[in-house]
Scaffold this motif. Structure first.
Motif, short mmCIF file in Angstrom:
data_model
loop_
_atom_site.label_atom_id
_atom_site.label_comp_id
_atom_site.label_asym_id
_atom_site.label_seq_id
_atom_site.Cartn_x
_atom_site.Cartn_y
_atom_site.Cartn_z
N GLU A 81 78.24 75.12 -51.46
CA GLU A 81 77.98 76.44 -50.86
C GLU A 81 77.18 77.37 -51.75
OE1 GLU A 81 80.93 74.96 -51.22
OE2 GLU A 81 82.26 75.32 -49.50
N MET A 82 77.09 77.06 -53.04
CA MET A 82 76.33 77.93 -53.94
C MET A 82 74.87 78.01 -53.52
SD MET A 82 75.75 77.69 -58.06
CE MET A 82 74.42 78.62 -58.83
N ARG A 83 74.37 76.98 -52.86
CA ARG A 83 72.96 76.97 -52.46
C ARG A 83 72.60 78.19 -51.63
NH1 ARG A 83 74.76 71.73 -51.64
NH2 ARG A 83 73.81 70.12 -52.97
N HIS A 84 73.55 78.66 -50.80
CA HIS A 84 73.26 79.78 -49.90
C HIS A 84 72.95 81.04 -50.68
CE1 HIS A 84 74.39 77.20 -46.62
NE2 HIS A 84 75.63 77.08 -47.05
N HIS A 85 73.84 81.43 -51.61
CA HIS A 85 73.58 82.67 -52.33
C HIS A 85 72.54 82.46 -53.42
CE1 HIS A 85 75.85 82.01 -56.12
NE2 HIS A 85 76.70 81.32 -55.40
N PHE A 86 72.40 81.22 -53.92
CA PHE A 86 71.42 80.99 -54.98
C PHE A 86 70.01 81.12 -54.44
CE2 PHE A 86 69.05 78.12 -57.94
CZ PHE A 86 69.16 78.93 -59.05
N GLY A 102 75.83 89.76 -55.77
CA GLY A 102 76.21 89.23 -54.48
C GLY A 102 77.45 88.37 -54.60
N GLU A 103 77.86 87.81 -53.47
CA GLU A 103 79.06 86.98 -53.43
C GLU A 103 78.70 85.55 -53.10
OE1 GLU A 103 81.85 88.72 -50.75
OE2 GLU A 103 82.04 90.58 -51.91
N GLY A 104 79.55 84.62 -53.53
CA GLY A 104 79.30 83.21 -53.25
C GLY A 104 80.49 82.37 -53.63
N LEU A 114 86.16 78.61 -55.87
CA LEU A 114 86.36 79.99 -56.33
C LEU A 114 85.42 80.89 -55.56
CD1 LEU A 114 86.46 79.74 -60.24
CD2 LEU A 114 88.39 80.15 -58.72
N ASN A 115 85.98 81.86 -54.85
CA ASN A 115 85.13 82.90 -54.29
C ASN A 115 84.78 83.86 -55.42
OD1 ASN A 115 87.15 82.21 -51.80
ND2 ASN A 115 85.11 82.76 -51.09
#
Length: 261
Positions: A81-86, A102-104, A114-115
């Motif tokens: 999921e890190m790809r989205h905010h990265f 931002g959040e991720g 970990l959120n």
């Protein structure tokens, strides 16, 4: 740095800077469009991050026994999921921003999600090559769980719940008061068309599942796009009572009336 009560990282983004320079030489202007066509480049940029230093809170948060164990397993932390905010971070860098927040989602070395709330800042002396970037990470997992629980309590409550925005009504009140109106009831009797204007100012933000069931709507969109069929006719009578209560400063209203499915 070492004993700060928040996760701190010193990172080297120069590999990303060199990659961006190569893209620009190839004629890339719109990075978002490029990454949409080449999502593998998001992953490639993730691998170009070099971690120079982390503090003790970071080791604790990510379940690492040493800096070496953490840096040797960055692929387990920065993934999925890190790809989205990265990608959003990459767009900020591409556009010349020297800071971002931002959040991720990251992962511990024990594979637990970990959120996170992340902030980074390119240090002033490194703005040319991005070789020193200070990153702060806050664990907001419990906050996200609480938000999810709150959302579920709303969504699955066994009674119809609506979240509405009454700012438009407040603005109409302010306008009327500025015009010298002090007796709203008398004013509405003289100008009954205002009741419908007030109704139109209600913005429905969210409804729960029981609301859809109660009003016979297949979806939120189906309900929200047909509010004029729900709030009409006899509703005007009890809505006047709501308006008068709000006008007088009351923040709670309890009354019976008629809506339509």
């Amino acid at each position: 740095f070492e004993y700060a009560p928040i996760s701190l990282w010193e990172e080297d983004y120069s590999g990303i800077k060199l990659f961006f320079d190569q893209l620009r030489k190839r004629g890339v202007i719109d990075l978002n469009e490029h990454l949409t066509r080449h999502p593998e480049d998001v992953e490639a940029c993730m691998t170009r991050i070099k971690v120079t230093r982390v503090n003790l809170k970071t080791l604790e948060m990510f379940g690492a026994s040493s800096v070496e164990e953490l840096t040797e397993n960055l692929g387990k932390i920065f993934r999925d999921e890190m790809r989205h905010h990265f990608q959003t971070e990459l767009l900020a860098l591409w556009n010349g921003d020297t800071s971002w927040s931002g959040e991720g989602i990251n992962y511990t070395l024990q594979n637990e999600p970990l959120n996170i709330r992340l902030r980074w800042q390119i240090l002033p002396e490194c703005c040319e090559m991005w070789e020193c970037v200070m990153v702060a990470i806050e664990d907001i997992t419990l906050l996200k769980k609480a938000e999810k629980r709150f959302q579920n309590l709303f969504t699955y409550a066994p009674i119809s719940l609506w979240e509405e925005d009454y700012r438009g009504i407040r603005e109409m009140f302010d306008t009327l008061r500025a015009q010298g109106i002090t007796d709203l009831k008398t004013h509405l009797l003289r100008n009954p068309e205002l009741v419908n204007q007030f109704m139109s100012k209600i913005a429905v933000t969210d409804v729960n599942l029981k609301t859809l069931e109660l009003y016979g709507a297949e979806s939120k969109d189906a309900l929200l796009s047909n509010l004029d069929r729900v709030f009409r006719d006899e509703m005007g009578k009890h809505f006047i009572g709501e308006l008068l209560d709000m006008w007088s400063g009351k923040t709670i209203y309890d009354h019976e009336g008629i809506n339509y499915s």
